[in-house]
Motif scaffolding. Structure first.
Motif, PDB file in Angstrom:
ATOM      1  N   SER A  38       0.828  -1.205   0.000  1.00 25.39           N
ATOM      2  CA  SER A  38       0.000   0.000   0.000  1.00 25.39           C
ATOM      3  C   SER A  38       0.862   1.253   0.000  1.00 25.39           C
ATOM      4  O   SER A  38       0.484   2.276  -0.598  1.00 25.39           O
ATOM      5  CB  SER A  38      -0.937  -0.005   1.212  1.00 25.39           C
ATOM      6  OG  SER A  38      -1.822  -1.111   1.155  1.00 25.39           O
ATOM      7  N   THR A  67      -5.800   4.976   5.156  1.00 25.65           N
ATOM      8  CA  THR A  67      -6.650   3.785   5.162  1.00 25.65           C
ATOM      9  C   THR A  67      -5.880   2.502   4.849  1.00 25.65           C
ATOM     10  O   THR A  67      -5.996   1.501   5.564  1.00 25.65           O
ATOM     11  CB  THR A  67      -7.801   3.938   4.155  1.00 25.65           C
ATOM     12  OG1 THR A  67      -7.263   4.209   2.850  1.00 25.65           O
ATOM     13  CG2 THR A  67      -8.716   5.093   4.564  1.00 25.65           C
ATOM     14  N   LYS A  68      -5.076   2.523   3.768  1.00 23.39           N
ATOM     15  CA  LYS A  68      -4.442   1.301   3.280  1.00 23.39           C
ATOM     16  C   LYS A  68      -3.109   0.998   3.958  1.00 23.39           C
ATOM     17  O   LYS A  68      -2.751  -0.167   4.131  1.00 23.39           O
ATOM     18  CB  LYS A  68      -4.244   1.394   1.765  1.00 23.39           C
ATOM     19  CG  LYS A  68      -5.535   1.393   0.971  1.00 23.39           C
ATOM     20  CD  LYS A  68      -5.232   1.536  -0.514  1.00 23.39           C
ATOM     21  CE  LYS A  68      -6.498   1.433  -1.331  1.00 23.39           C
ATOM     22  NZ  LYS A  68      -7.083   0.082  -1.275  1.00 23.39           N
ATOM     23  N   VAL A  72      -6.143  -0.429   7.580  1.00 24.86           N
ATOM     24  CA  VAL A  72      -6.464  -1.795   7.158  1.00 24.86           C
ATOM     25  C   VAL A  72      -5.409  -2.802   7.629  1.00 24.86           C
ATOM     26  O   VAL A  72      -5.762  -3.844   8.210  1.00 24.86           O
ATOM     27  CB  VAL A  72      -6.658  -1.858   5.632  1.00 24.86           C
ATOM     28  CG1 VAL A  72      -6.763  -3.311   5.163  1.00 24.86           C
ATOM     29  CG2 VAL A  72      -7.914  -1.096   5.225  1.00 24.86           C
ATOM     30  N   MET A  76      -6.084  -5.922  10.326  1.00 22.02           N
ATOM     31  CA  MET A  76      -5.798  -7.317   9.995  1.00 22.02           C
ATOM     32  C   MET A  76      -4.732  -7.894  10.917  1.00 22.02           C
ATOM     33  O   MET A  76      -4.831  -9.059  11.327  1.00 22.02           O
ATOM     34  CB  MET A  76      -5.369  -7.417   8.527  1.00 22.02           C
ATOM     35  CG  MET A  76      -6.492  -7.125   7.552  1.00 22.02           C
ATOM     36  SD  MET A  76      -6.098  -7.566   5.833  1.00 22.02           S
ATOM     37  CE  MET A  76      -4.797  -6.389   5.484  1.00 22.02           C
ATOM     38  N   CYS A 157      -8.124  -8.086  -0.640  1.00 18.70           N
ATOM     39  CA  CYS A 157      -7.420  -6.802  -0.534  1.00 18.70           C
ATOM     40  C   CYS A 157      -6.546  -6.550  -1.754  1.00 18.70           C
ATOM     41  O   CYS A 157      -6.438  -5.402  -2.221  1.00 18.70           O
ATOM     42  CB  CYS A 157      -6.570  -6.778   0.739  1.00 18.70           C
ATOM     43  SG  CYS A 157      -7.543  -6.774   2.269  1.00 18.70           S
ATOM     44  N   GLU A 160      -8.757  -5.445  -4.527  1.00 16.30           N
ATOM     45  CA  GLU A 160      -9.189  -4.059  -4.319  1.00 16.30           C
ATOM     46  C   GLU A 160      -8.088  -3.079  -4.699  1.00 16.30           C
ATOM     47  O   GLU A 160      -8.351  -2.040  -5.317  1.00 16.30           O
ATOM     48  CB  GLU A 160      -9.600  -3.886  -2.851  1.00 16.30           C
ATOM     49  CG  GLU A 160     -10.391  -2.617  -2.555  1.00 16.30           C
ATOM     50  CD  GLU A 160      -9.475  -1.457  -2.238  1.00 16.30           C
ATOM     51  OE1 GLU A 160      -9.889  -0.294  -2.446  1.00 16.30           O
ATOM     52  OE2 GLU A 160      -8.337  -1.706  -1.801  1.00 16.30           O
ATOM     53  N   ALA A 186     -13.481  -0.696   1.553  1.00 17.95           N
ATOM     54  CA  ALA A 186     -12.412  -1.640   1.896  1.00 17.95           C
ATOM     55  C   ALA A 186     -12.322  -1.849   3.400  1.00 17.95           C
ATOM     56  O   ALA A 186     -12.172  -2.980   3.876  1.00 17.95           O
ATOM     57  CB  ALA A 186     -11.074  -1.141   1.345  1.00 17.95           C
ATOM     58  N   ILE A 187     -12.405  -0.768   4.162  1.00 16.40           N
ATOM     59  CA  ILE A 187     -12.282  -0.868   5.618  1.00 16.40           C
ATOM     60  C   ILE A 187     -13.413  -1.707   6.203  1.00 16.40           C
ATOM     61  O   ILE A 187     -13.184  -2.625   7.003  1.00 16.40           O
ATOM     62  CB  ILE A 187     -12.254   0.531   6.258  1.00 16.40           C
ATOM     63  CG1 ILE A 187     -10.955   1.255   5.901  1.00 16.40           C
ATOM     64  CG2 ILE A 187     -12.392   0.424   7.779  1.00 16.40           C
ATOM     65  CD1 ILE A 187     -10.904   2.680   6.390  1.00 16.40           C
ATOM     66  N   VAL A 190     -13.043  -5.421   5.265  1.00 16.53           N
ATOM     67  CA  VAL A 190     -11.985  -6.089   6.025  1.00 16.53           C
ATOM     68  C   VAL A 190     -12.433  -6.339   7.462  1.00 16.53           C
ATOM     69  O   VAL A 190     -12.165  -7.406   8.028  1.00 16.53           O
ATOM     70  CB  VAL A 190     -10.694  -5.254   5.992  1.00 16.53           C
ATOM     71  CG1 VAL A 190      -9.689  -5.771   7.023  1.00 16.53           C
ATOM     72  CG2 VAL A 190     -10.080  -5.289   4.609  1.00 16.53           C
TER      73      VAL A 190
END
Length: 217
Positions: A38, A67-68, A72, A76, A157, A160, A186-187, A190
């Motif tokens: 990311s 975010t990424k 995220v 995870m 992911c 995405e 995405a958030i 996940v």
């Protein structure tokens, strides 16, 4: 021209980080490699913003970093790092060597498809566009070839990220609201998959997707 060469080079790094995410033996390590990927994606957005003089992509870069790169992977890592299934191992169906060969074939196939695209916006970034398309299929392959349900989340992911890059390459002037919508989706996805994965592990004491073939009423 140098800016577009940088974009294509950074896109190549995405394939390497994708393989690291897929082949990593622990979900916690996959989360770290996803954060690295990311970060490369954010750098690619910045290079694309400079090359295309797109103010919107600078905002995309800031939003994608939060975010990424941060949220995220943190979600995870906190959800998956304590979950392990020694009997399952990494859960990979394909060997690392076959995975690398498959990735190379996918990139070559996608480049042959993209080479026929005649859009002016894609003229200088066809290698990056091919990588973005290949990235989507690598994520799909991760979902199909991994028995570990947590690694399948990472496959989503990767898909995405590939879709996100394709949109940035072909619609650099898209408003920031589009990026916010993608990041939010995405958030939440996940978070939901992390909760489901944890519940499955606590119930079945395994991460093997093959154990989910029987429905119980």
């Amino acid at each position: 021209m140098v800016g577009f060469q940088l974009i294509n080079g950074l896109a190549g790094l995405l394939i390497i980080t994708s393989l690291l995410v897929i082949l990593s033996d622990r979900p916690g390590n996959s989360a770290r490699f996803y954060a690295l990927q990311s970060l490369v994606l954010v750098a690619l957005f910045l290079a694309l913003a400079e090359a295309t003089d797109s103010h919107e992509l600078y905002l995309w870069s800031a939003s994608a970093f939060v975010t990424k790169v941060v949220l995220v992977p943190l979600i995870m890592y906190r959800a998956f790092s304590k979950l392990s299934d020694p009997k399952l191992g990494s859960g990979a169906v394909l060997s690392p060597a076959l995975s690398v060969v498959l990735a190379a074939l996918v990139v070559i196939l996608c480049y042959s498809v993209v080479s026929g695209v005649s859009l002016p916006a894609a003229a200088a970034i066809k290698p990056a566009l091919a990588v973005s398309l290949a990235h989507f299929f690598l994520g799909l392959a991760c979902i199909v070839t991994q028995r570990n349900i947590l690694k399948q989340v990472f496959g989503y992911c990767l898909m995405e990220n590939g879709s996100h890059l394709t949109l940035a390459l072909l619609a650099a002037k898209a408003p920031e609201l589009v990026e916010v919508g993608i990041a939010t989706d995405a958030i939440f996805a996940v978070v939901i998959m992390a909760v489901l994965g944890t519940k499955i592990f606590l119930t079945l004491h395994t991460l093997d997707a093959r154990q989910l073939t029987t429905l119980k009423g």
